[in-house]
Design a protein around this motif. Structure first.
Motif, PDB file in Angstrom:
ATOM      1  N   GLY A 134       0.832  -1.209   0.000  1.00 32.97           N
ATOM      2  CA  GLY A 134       0.000   0.000   0.000  1.00 32.97           C
ATOM      3  C   GLY A 134       0.858   1.247   0.000  1.00 32.97           C
ATOM      4  O   GLY A 134       0.545   2.229  -0.683  1.00 32.97           O
ATOM      5  N   THR A 135       1.946   1.229   0.764  1.00 30.68           N
ATOM      6  CA  THR A 135       2.841   2.391   0.801  1.00 30.68           C
ATOM      7  C   THR A 135       3.397   2.641  -0.595  1.00 30.68           C
ATOM      8  O   THR A 135       3.404   3.771  -1.084  1.00 30.68           O
ATOM      9  N   GLU A 136       3.825   1.571  -1.246  1.00 30.48           N
ATOM     10  CA  GLU A 136       4.354   1.708  -2.605  1.00 30.48           C
ATOM     11  C   GLU A 136       3.281   2.270  -3.544  1.00 30.48           C
ATOM     12  O   GLU A 136       3.501   3.240  -4.268  1.00 30.48           O
ATOM     13  N   PHE A 138       0.331   3.763  -2.893  1.00 27.10           N
ATOM     14  CA  PHE A 138      -0.345   5.022  -2.565  1.00 27.10           C
ATOM     15  C   PHE A 138       0.603   6.217  -2.657  1.00 27.10           C
ATOM     16  O   PHE A 138       0.199   7.325  -3.009  1.00 27.10           O
ATOM     17  N   PHE A 139       1.886   5.983  -2.330  1.00 23.61           N
ATOM     18  CA  PHE A 139       2.828   7.114  -2.360  1.00 23.61           C
ATOM     19  C   PHE A 139       3.339   7.412  -3.771  1.00 23.61           C
ATOM     20  O   PHE A 139       3.728   8.533  -4.063  1.00 23.61           O
ATOM     21  N   ARG A 140       3.355   6.370  -4.640  1.00 22.17           N
ATOM     22  CA  ARG A 140       3.942   6.570  -5.964  1.00 22.17           C
ATOM     23  C   ARG A 140       3.305   7.750  -6.723  1.00 22.17           C
ATOM     24  O   ARG A 140       4.029   8.598  -7.274  1.00 22.17           O
ATOM     25  N   ALA A 142       1.946  10.552  -5.742  1.00 21.99           N
ATOM     26  CA  ALA A 142       2.381  11.864  -5.228  1.00 21.99           C
ATOM     27  C   ALA A 142       3.851  12.106  -5.573  1.00 21.99           C
ATOM     28  O   ALA A 142       4.228  13.226  -5.959  1.00 21.99           O
ATOM     29  N   TYR A 143       4.671  11.072  -5.440  1.00 22.67           N
ATOM     30  CA  TYR A 143       6.086  11.252  -5.774  1.00 22.67           C
ATOM     31  C   TYR A 143       6.235  11.535  -7.274  1.00 22.67           C
ATOM     32  O   TYR A 143       7.052  12.352  -7.684  1.00 22.67           O
ATOM     33  N   THR A 144       5.425  10.855  -8.081  1.00 16.88           N
ATOM     34  CA  THR A 144       5.476  11.085  -9.531  1.00 16.88           C
ATOM     35  C   THR A 144       5.089  12.527  -9.847  1.00 16.88           C
ATOM     36  O   THR A 144       5.687  13.175 -10.705  1.00 16.88           O
ATOM     37  N   VAL A 171      17.238   6.787   2.364  1.00 11.37           N
ATOM     38  CA  VAL A 171      17.204   5.990   3.609  1.00 11.37           C
ATOM     39  C   VAL A 171      15.745   5.748   4.025  1.00 11.37           C
ATOM     40  O   VAL A 171      14.926   6.665   3.965  1.00 11.37           O
ATOM     41  N   GLY A 172      15.459   4.501   4.453  1.00 13.03           N
ATOM     42  CA  GLY A 172      14.065   4.128   4.736  1.00 13.03           C
ATOM     43  C   GLY A 172      13.311   4.088   3.414  1.00 13.03           C
ATOM     44  O   GLY A 172      12.169   4.528   3.318  1.00 13.03           O
ATOM     45  N   CYS A 173      13.975   3.528   2.400  1.00 17.39           N
ATOM     46  CA  CYS A 173      13.480   3.642   1.010  1.00 17.39           C
ATOM     47  C   CYS A 173      12.289   2.743   0.724  1.00 17.39           C
ATOM     48  O   CYS A 173      11.668   2.868  -0.335  1.00 17.39           O
ATOM     49  N   GLY A 174      11.964   1.818   1.626  1.00 20.68           N
ATOM     50  CA  GLY A 174      10.834   0.925   1.387  1.00 20.68           C
ATOM     51  C   GLY A 174      10.999   0.168   0.085  1.00 20.68           C
ATOM     52  O   GLY A 174      12.055  -0.424  -0.174  1.00 20.68           O
ATOM     53  N   HIS A 175       9.986   0.211  -0.766  1.00 19.77           N
ATOM     54  CA  HIS A 175      10.032  -0.515  -2.036  1.00 19.77           C
ATOM     55  C   HIS A 175      10.764   0.261  -3.129  1.00 19.77           C
ATOM     56  O   HIS A 175      10.748  -0.120  -4.289  1.00 19.77           O
ATOM     57  N   PHE A 194      18.509   2.330   1.236  1.00 19.57           N
ATOM     58  CA  PHE A 194      18.682   1.567   2.488  1.00 19.57           C
ATOM     59  C   PHE A 194      17.350   1.494   3.216  1.00 19.57           C
ATOM     60  O   PHE A 194      16.598   2.478   3.268  1.00 19.57           O
ATOM     61  N   ASP A 195      17.101   0.328   3.808  1.00 21.48           N
ATOM     62  CA  ASP A 195      15.922   0.178   4.665  1.00 21.48           C
ATOM     63  C   ASP A 195      16.229  -0.964   5.622  1.00 21.48           C
ATOM     64  O   ASP A 195      16.928  -1.917   5.253  1.00 21.48           O
ATOM     65  N   TYR A 196      15.706  -0.879   6.845  1.00 19.83           N
ATOM     66  CA  TYR A 196      16.025  -1.951   7.806  1.00 19.83           C
ATOM     67  C   TYR A 196      15.183  -3.209   7.546  1.00 19.83           C
ATOM     68  O   TYR A 196      15.438  -4.255   8.106  1.00 19.83           O
ATOM     69  N   HIS A 197      14.201  -3.112   6.636  1.00 22.49           N
ATOM     70  CA  HIS A 197      13.260  -4.210   6.400  1.00 22.49           C
ATOM     71  C   HIS A 197      13.715  -5.014   5.164  1.00 22.49           C
ATOM     72  O   HIS A 197      13.568  -4.547   4.025  1.00 22.49           O
ATOM     73  N   PHE A 237      15.184  11.240   3.056  1.00 21.05           N
ATOM     74  CA  PHE A 237      14.304  10.434   3.916  1.00 21.05           C
ATOM     75  C   PHE A 237      12.874  10.731   3.458  1.00 21.05           C
ATOM     76  O   PHE A 237      12.398  11.863   3.636  1.00 21.05           O
ATOM     77  N   PHE A 238      12.217   9.755   2.870  1.00 20.63           N
ATOM     78  CA  PHE A 238      10.832   9.956   2.432  1.00 20.63           C
ATOM     79  C   PHE A 238       9.878   9.320   3.431  1.00 20.63           C
ATOM     80  O   PHE A 238       9.851   8.094   3.583  1.00 20.63           O
ATOM     81  N   ASP A 239       9.123  10.142   4.102  1.00 16.21           N
ATOM     82  CA  ASP A 239       8.058   9.672   4.975  1.00 16.21           C
ATOM     83  C   ASP A 239       8.515   8.576   5.928  1.00 16.21           C
ATOM     84  O   ASP A 239       7.823   7.560   6.091  1.00 16.21           O
ATOM     85  N   CYS A 240       9.663   8.748   6.538  1.00 16.03           N
ATOM     86  CA  CYS A 240      10.144   7.698   7.438  1.00 16.03           C
ATOM     87  C   CYS A 240      10.812   8.238   8.699  1.00 16.03           C
ATOM     88  O   CYS A 240      10.919   7.494   9.683  1.00 16.03           O
ATOM     89  N   LEU A 241      11.223   9.506   8.728  1.00 12.42           N
ATOM     90  CA  LEU A 241      11.919  10.002   9.920  1.00 12.42           C
ATOM     91  C   LEU A 241      11.042   9.832  11.167  1.00 12.42           C
ATOM     92  O   LEU A 241      11.509   9.389  12.218  1.00 12.42           O
ATOM     93  N   ALA A 300       8.702   0.607  18.736  1.00 15.56           N
ATOM     94  CA  ALA A 300       9.347  -0.709  18.662  1.00 15.56           C
ATOM     95  C   ALA A 300      10.868  -0.600  18.551  1.00 15.56           C
ATOM     96  O   ALA A 300      11.571  -1.604  18.611  1.00 15.56           O
ATOM     97  N   GLN A 301      11.378   0.627  18.356  1.00 18.88           N
ATOM     98  CA  GLN A 301      12.825   0.802  18.181  1.00 18.88           C
ATOM     99  C   GLN A 301      13.448   1.478  19.408  1.00 18.88           C
ATOM    100  O   GLN A 301      12.730   2.007  20.261  1.00 18.88           O
ATOM    101  N   GLU A 302      14.794   1.487  19.447  1.00 13.46           N
ATOM    102  CA  GLU A 302      15.492   2.121  20.559  1.00 13.46           C
ATOM    103  C   GLU A 302      15.071   3.596  20.689  1.00 13.46           C
ATOM    104  O   GLU A 302      14.748   4.228  19.707  1.00 13.46           O
TER     105      GLU A 302
END
Ligand SMILES: C[S@@+](CC[C@H](N)C(=O)[O-])C[C@H]1O[C@@H](n2cnc3c(N)ncnc32)[C@H](O)[C@@H]1O
Length: 345
Positions: A134-136, A138-140, A142-144, A171-175, A194-197, A237-241, A300-302
């Motif tokens: 959904g993130t991929e 729904f966000f595409r 707007a980014y386009t 960073v936090g690039c998702g898909h 980069f993404d931690y997932h 950083f797109f929608d991830c900070l 869920a993170q430090e």
């Protein structure tokens, strides 16, 4: 009665989610877009579906204002606005990706219920896979619409740098939607996503290959506080900070990994600083999603700072400055996003 009327409207929106999902999956919207007026029987024939169900579906769509109905001919049609929102995934106004968010939120409700009671987090990676898709999707759009033509040109000197050849970390690039759009627009630059997932990184690699930008993109699993590389001309950083547990720690790492004079672009949900100024339809969407997705992700993170999706400029600037940046400004905005520029040096 006015309040009940509002609730009936909201109930209609909730009840529309299932029919809209079916409309997308069966290609009903696609079959109507640009096709002119048609009866239920014609749409059923065109989409190889059952006419009685299609008639009911069309009436629901017409009651929602998602298709038009002509009582004289008993035909249904889609106008240009409806077609732009529902007709094609390539449309810069495509809306149906939002349905995946709704599905993910409902599927994950038991986990979130528990988090509300315990105060524990629910990591981004712990959500139903619908959320990532959904993130991929729904966000595409707007980014386009905005990234290449508006947001990058709004950053001081960045467009020129990327045109001649720069090095960028997303960073936090998702898909990888944003990474791929930038790689397509600036073929002389190199892009590191980069993404931690790990599952998102896999999907980003496949998407980059399908888009033909494998030669200038690299995707790796890494967190915002330890991604590799140095001397980036731009970190984005797109929608991830706000999803991160320790956004100030991430800001410090960005500061360390940027070249002198390099730019940090931070794209965040549009929000005002005060709650009362966010009590509107956009704030409603963001606060709801934030309570189920963004706030639990950060918890869920430090550190677990939990900025939330409606953090606003004052709080976001503070976190950015904590990383060592002295120059922060709002470079661009849309009704859904704010774009900040922070420079090193
Ligand atoms: C709302 S999504 C945005 C994805 C992508 N930037 C986009 O705009 O399509 C947030 C992303 O941040 C990632 N994320 C969350 N915390 C992170 C962290 N500490 N380090 C790296 N990535 C993180 C998640 O895995 C998720 O892909």
């Amino acid at each position: 009665m006015e309040f009940m009327g509002k609730l009936v409207g909201d109930l209609g929106a909730m009840a529309s989610i299932g029919p809209m999902i079916i409309g997308e999956k069966l290609g009903l919207y696609k079959a109507m877009a640009g096709a002119g007026p048609m009866t239920a029987a014609e749409l059923a024939r065109k989409t190889n579906t059952y006419e009685r169900y299609i008639r009911e579906w069309l009436c629901a769509q017409a009651a929602s204002g998602y298709v038009d109905y002509d009582s004289a001919t008993e035909k249904f049609s889609m106008n240009d606005e409806q077609a732009a929102a529902f007709g094609s995934e390539d449309s810069p106004f495509y809306f149906l990706g939002a349905l995946d968010f709704a599905v993910a939120m409902m599927r994950d409700e038991p986990k979130i219920l528990d988090a509300f009671r315990t105060g524990n987090g629910v990591g981004w990676h712990e959500h139903d896979a619908c959320l990532f898709r959904g993130t991929e999707r729904f966000f595409r759009p707007a980014y386009t619409r905005h990234l290449i033509g508006e947001w990058i040109p709004a950053l001081d000197g960045v467009k020129a740098k990327l045109e001649t050849g720069g090095i960028v970390a997303d960073v936090g690039c998702g898909h990888g939607v944003s990474t791929i759009l930038m790689a397509q627009a600036f073929p002389k630059s190199r892009f590191f996503g980069f993404d931690y997932h790990p599952a998102s990184i896999e999907r980003a690699r496949a998407a980059a290959a399908a888009a033909g930008v494998e030669d200038r993109t690299t995707f790796e699993t890494a967190s915002a506080k330890d991604y590799p590389g140095k001397d980036y001309d731009m970190v984005a950083f797109f929608d991830c900070l706000h999803d991160m547990g320790d956004p100030a720690g991430a800001a410090r790492h960005v500061h360390e990994t940027l070249a002198d004079g390099g730019t940090w672009m931070v794209v965040e949900p549009y929000a005002n600083d005060k709650v009362q100024d966010n009590l509107n339809p956009i704030g409603r969407v963001y606060y709801s999603a934030s309570s189920f997705i963004c706030t639990p992700a950060s918890k869920a993170q430090e550190v677990g700072l939990a900025l939330g999706a409606q953090a606003g400029e004052a709080r976001l600037s503070k976190v950015i400055r904590e990383g060592g940046f002295t120059k922060v400004r709002r470079a661009a905005e849309t009704p859904f996003n704010m774009v900040f520029e922070a420079r090193r040096g």
